[in-house]
Scaffold this motif. Sequence first.
Motif, PDB file in Angstrom:
ATOM      1  N   LEU A   1       1.016  -1.246  -0.071  1.00 49.66           N
ATOM      2  CA  LEU A   1       0.061  -0.060   0.029  1.00 49.66           C
ATOM      3  C   LEU A   1       0.847   1.369  -0.171  1.00 49.66           C
ATOM      4  O   LEU A   1       1.912   1.320   0.869  1.00 49.66           O
ATOM      5  N   VAL A   2       0.773   2.129  -0.816  1.00 50.68           N
ATOM      6  CA  VAL A   2       1.365   3.327  -0.918  1.00 50.68           C
ATOM      7  C   VAL A   2       0.215   4.536  -0.744  1.00 50.68           C
ATOM      8  O   VAL A   2      -0.985   4.358  -1.583  1.00 50.68           O
ATOM      9  N   GLU A   3       0.514   5.684  -0.397  1.00 46.28           N
ATOM     10  CA  GLU A   3      -0.311   6.783  -0.172  1.00 46.28           C
ATOM     11  C   GLU A   3      -0.238   7.842  -1.344  1.00 46.28           C
ATOM     12  O   GLU A   3       1.163   8.181  -1.106  1.00 46.28           O
ATOM     13  N   LEU A   4      -0.899   8.177  -2.228  1.00 53.02           N
ATOM     14  CA  LEU A   4      -0.698   9.125  -3.150  1.00 53.02           C
ATOM     15  C   LEU A   4      -1.694  10.411  -2.723  1.00 53.02           C
ATOM     16  O   LEU A   4      -2.754  10.490  -2.771  1.00 53.02           O
ATOM     17  N   LYS A   5      -0.695  11.618  -2.589  1.00 54.65           N
ATOM     18  CA  LYS A   5      -1.517  12.858  -2.171  1.00 54.65           C
ATOM     19  C   LYS A   5      -1.605  13.878  -3.398  1.00 54.65           C
ATOM     20  O   LYS A   5      -0.397  14.159  -3.782  1.00 54.65           O
ATOM     21  N   SER A   6      -2.642  14.546  -3.518  1.00 54.14           N
ATOM     22  CA  SER A   6      -2.375  15.639  -4.582  1.00 54.14           C
ATOM     23  C   SER A   6      -3.200  16.827  -4.018  1.00 54.14           C
ATOM     24  O   SER A   6      -4.573  16.462  -3.520  1.00 54.14           O
ATOM     25  N   GLY A   7      -2.500  17.851  -3.964  1.00 54.32           N
ATOM     26  CA  GLY A   7      -3.020  19.067  -3.433  1.00 54.32           C
ATOM     27  C   GLY A   7      -3.484  18.790  -1.935  1.00 54.32           C
ATOM     28  O   GLY A   7      -3.097  18.025  -1.270  1.00 54.32           O
ATOM     29  N   LYS A   8      -4.633  19.567  -1.844  1.00 53.66           N
ATOM     30  CA  LYS A   8      -5.252  19.289  -0.053  1.00 53.66           C
ATOM     31  C   LYS A   8      -6.251  18.148  -0.163  1.00 53.66           C
ATOM     32  O   LYS A   8      -6.755  18.011   1.028  1.00 53.66           O
ATOM     33  N   LYS A   9      -6.402  17.393  -1.310  1.00 55.41           N
ATOM     34  CA  LYS A   9      -7.235  16.229  -1.158  1.00 55.41           C
ATOM     35  C   LYS A   9      -6.840  15.048  -0.132  1.00 55.41           C
ATOM     36  O   LYS A   9      -5.769  15.183   0.187  1.00 55.41           O
ATOM     37  N   GLN A  10      -7.805  14.360   0.390  1.00 55.43           N
ATOM     38  CA  GLN A  10      -7.144  13.200   1.375  1.00 55.43           C
ATOM     39  C   GLN A  10      -6.523  12.376   0.321  1.00 55.43           C
ATOM     40  O   GLN A  10      -6.625  12.142  -0.674  1.00 55.43           O
ATOM     41  N   PRO A  11      -5.406  11.523   0.874  1.00 58.91           N
ATOM     42  CA  PRO A  11      -4.678  10.685  -0.088  1.00 58.91           C
ATOM     43  C   PRO A  11      -5.297   9.502  -0.311  1.00 58.91           C
ATOM     44  O   PRO A  11      -6.207   9.162   0.174  1.00 58.91           O
ATOM     45  N   ASP A  12      -5.134   9.215  -1.614  1.00 61.16           N
ATOM     46  CA  ASP A  12      -5.580   7.729  -2.196  1.00 61.16           C
ATOM     47  C   ASP A  12      -4.605   6.725  -1.875  1.00 61.16           C
ATOM     48  O   ASP A  12      -3.399   7.118  -1.656  1.00 61.16           O
ATOM     49  N   THR A  13      -5.331   5.896  -1.444  1.00 64.20           N
ATOM     50  CA  THR A  13      -4.261   4.529  -1.073  1.00 64.20           C
ATOM     51  C   THR A  13      -4.022   3.685  -2.305  1.00 64.20           C
ATOM     52  O   THR A  13      -5.085   3.100  -3.015  1.00 64.20           O
ATOM     53  N   ILE A  14      -2.847   3.566  -2.828  1.00 64.39           N
ATOM     54  CA  ILE A  14      -2.555   2.866  -4.322  1.00 64.39           C
ATOM     55  C   ILE A  14      -2.280   1.366  -3.718  1.00 64.39           C
ATOM     56  O   ILE A  14      -1.495   1.110  -2.869  1.00 64.39           O
ATOM     57  N   HIS A  15      -2.945   0.562  -4.342  1.00 66.21           N
ATOM     58  CA  HIS A  15      -2.584  -0.960  -3.881  1.00 66.21           C
ATOM     59  C   HIS A  15      -1.787  -1.520  -5.219  1.00 66.21           C
ATOM     60  O   HIS A  15      -2.592  -1.776  -6.005  1.00 66.21           O
ATOM     61  N   LEU A  16      -0.551  -2.073  -4.749  1.00 64.50           N
ATOM     62  CA  LEU A  16       0.294  -2.730  -5.430  1.00 64.50           C
ATOM     63  C   LEU A  16      -0.039  -4.137  -5.796  1.00 64.50           C
ATOM     64  O   LEU A  16      -0.625  -4.727  -4.760  1.00 64.50           O
ATOM     65  N   ASN A  17       0.636  -4.765  -6.891  1.00 62.85           N
ATOM     66  CA  ASN A  17       0.583  -6.121  -6.757  1.00 62.85           C
ATOM     67  C   ASN A  17       1.810  -6.792  -6.562  1.00 62.85           C
ATOM     68  O   ASN A  17       2.107  -8.032  -6.896  1.00 62.85           O
ATOM     69  N   SER A  18       2.649  -6.086  -5.857  1.00 65.20           N
ATOM     70  CA  SER A  18       4.025  -6.384  -5.262  1.00 65.20           C
ATOM     71  C   SER A  18       4.108  -5.758  -3.670  1.00 65.20           C
ATOM     72  O   SER A  18       3.563  -4.718  -3.846  1.00 65.20           O
ATOM     73  N   VAL A  19       5.090  -6.160  -2.948  1.00 63.79           N
ATOM     74  CA  VAL A  19       5.239  -5.485  -1.840  1.00 63.79           C
ATOM     75  C   VAL A  19       6.594  -4.733  -1.904  1.00 63.79           C
ATOM     76  O   VAL A  19       7.617  -5.014  -2.857  1.00 63.79           O
ATOM     77  N   VAL A  20       6.675  -3.560  -1.259  1.00 62.59           N
ATOM     78  CA  VAL A  20       7.755  -2.823  -1.137  1.00 62.59           C
ATOM     79  C   VAL A  20       8.703  -3.258   0.079  1.00 62.59           C
ATOM     80  O   VAL A  20       8.090  -3.556   1.199  1.00 62.59           O
ATOM     81  N   VAL A  21      10.057  -3.537  -0.579  1.00 59.47           N
ATOM     82  CA  VAL A  21      10.872  -3.943   0.697  1.00 59.47           C
ATOM     83  C   VAL A  21      11.966  -2.729   1.171  1.00 59.47           C
ATOM     84  O   VAL A  21      12.584  -2.114   0.131  1.00 59.47           O
ATOM     85  N   TYR A  22      12.130  -2.592   2.332  1.00 55.57           N
ATOM     86  CA  TYR A  22      13.214  -1.631   2.904  1.00 55.57           C
ATOM     87  C   TYR A  22      14.090  -2.522   3.303  1.00 55.57           C
ATOM     88  O   TYR A  22      13.971  -3.380   4.006  1.00 55.57           O
ATOM     89  N   VAL A  23      15.689  -2.048   2.923  1.00 57.97           N
ATOM     90  CA  VAL A  23      16.727  -3.011   3.551  1.00 57.97           C
ATOM     91  C   VAL A  23      17.514  -1.821   4.184  1.00 57.97           C
ATOM     92  O   VAL A  23      18.127  -0.917   3.627  1.00 57.97           O
ATOM     93  N   ASP A  24      17.694  -2.134   5.578  1.00 60.28           N
ATOM     94  CA  ASP A  24      18.424  -1.058   6.317  1.00 60.28           C
ATOM     95  C   ASP A  24      19.891  -1.231   6.062  1.00 60.28           C
ATOM     96  O   ASP A  24      20.714  -0.298   6.156  1.00 60.28           O
TER      97      ASP A  24
END
Length: 570
Positions: A531-554
């Motif tokens: 899930l990622v959040e896309l915000k444009s202007g002052k509107k509430q952010p849209d939740t974008i549903h990806l078909n893969s996961v995002v991975v963070y590597v420390d």
Amino acid sequence: MKKSITFCFLLVAATLLNPVQAKENEQQIKPVKNIILMISDGTSLASVSLARWLQWYEHPDRPKLFLDPYLCGTVRTFSSNAPIGDSAPTTSCYMTGYPSRTGYVATYPLSDPRNDIFPTDPKRAYQPMATLLEAGKMSMGKSSGLVFTCEFPHATPADCSAHSYKRGKYAWIAPQMVHNDLDVVIGGGAGLLNAEEEAYLKNRGYSLYKDDLPGMRADKNKRMWALYAERDMDYDLDRDTTQQPSLAEMTRTALSKLSQNPEGFFLMVEGSKVDWAAHANDPVGIAREFQAFDRACGAALDFARKNGETAVIITADHGNSGISIGVARCTGYDKLSKDQLFYQLSQFKLTAAGFAKMLNSRPASEVQDIFRQYAGFELTAEELKALYNCKGYKNSPIPMAERSDAGVEKSLYSSGELSDFMTKLITSKTCIGFTTHGHTGEDVFLSVYNPNGQRPTGMNDNVELNAYMCALFGINRDSLDLLTKTHFARHADVFKDYKYEILPAAGKGGFPSLLVKGKKKQLLIRPYTNLVELKSGKKQPDTIHLNSVVVYVDANNTFYLPTGLAGLLD
Ligand SMILES: [Zn+2]
């Protein structure tokens, strides 16, 4: 209210279905609709033989295992820089086509040029690698399922559906498995789902059962998570059949759901605790757990033979324990009869772990009754003394401070867990030997059922087994590489034309997030979810549903995510 948008990368789907030139030996393989990969974790060939002998000994009409007719070769399985494998990199290699390092779950290894068995690319270190399960799900519209008896974020199920260079980091792995939109997950680990993960599953229309066998049995939903026990499920021999299903039942349940998808499915079934019994050097646990795995193989093979479009690949990920049938301490062991070798083993109605649990839950006065009932013999005075002096025996009449090895038979003394005493006792009653409590480097067995008859024979290495399975889905490792490139790209490359910053974790146990700013829009990306959040202007952010996961590597402070995300900012 947040809006949810489904975001698909159709370009990748189109490319994947056009396999790049396949290697010569894969060229003739006719694709099938479904793959069932059965992994018996940590299983040496002697473990298979022991399970088979014990079955034949007890059932003269059943000399063979379900997987026996399809045995066709062996697999050389190893880590990227060591011949002796670990469950994380070994099944990772079956799933991605790349060997990796101990502890790495579907993640490209850090280079070790002096020791790497195949050359590795230092630039790719820590990159998540797309798995065959992910390819089926993301690019071919196939359903995906995992069945296992360990806790769900454990190495082998994680290898199919998550990415981490540390197999023990369940906090990184569990959310990926939940957010990878698998269709069916059945196994251990009911205590490991957090509230966000449960809410996600329920919102996505899953049935979710925790320690609810009747619930799972009555379920009609195509998508389901059914988890049992806080962490790992009980050994098959010890399990309460009214509380926990068998691996065969879990396999049949998963198949009944996955097979409803006309595009097909990928299912991985793991006999997780054959490995655990081998680490413990418990021959009863090894044999009975492998028999339970083989019954699950029977269920999978039954399905495949009827279905006609399903291949079943049955193997192990590495050896374990150096188990041998016959051991030097039994003089003349090579002349022992089958009764002498297998009678006592057949009498144990509990594994060492199950026995320890039983002894610790009943008073010391019942010890001999328990042994008579669950092992067919009474302890000798010497054995009783060793039991009473075991520090892990809660109900011992000897106070803890007075327990010691003084005068206790050396081969039976255990200063640790009661299950450790039990493995020593069981082993002392058999002529089964062990050389280690750890993994071993010999090749493992391979059984394959393919409705079209094309099977890998002879010695195959782990990379070749991946190639075979890819070919069964009409793709090859290049296709997986392409999926890796498009879905696990470095954030610095994907957003090189944008301003971005890594925001530190909000609190203890939290993760850093990535904020990317376009001219009018901004993206907030949290790791280990889809899930990622896309915000444009002052509107509430849209939740974008990806078909893969995002991975963070420390280790390299990098987010790995889909290249297509940059386009959302324009
Ligand atoms: Zn292991």
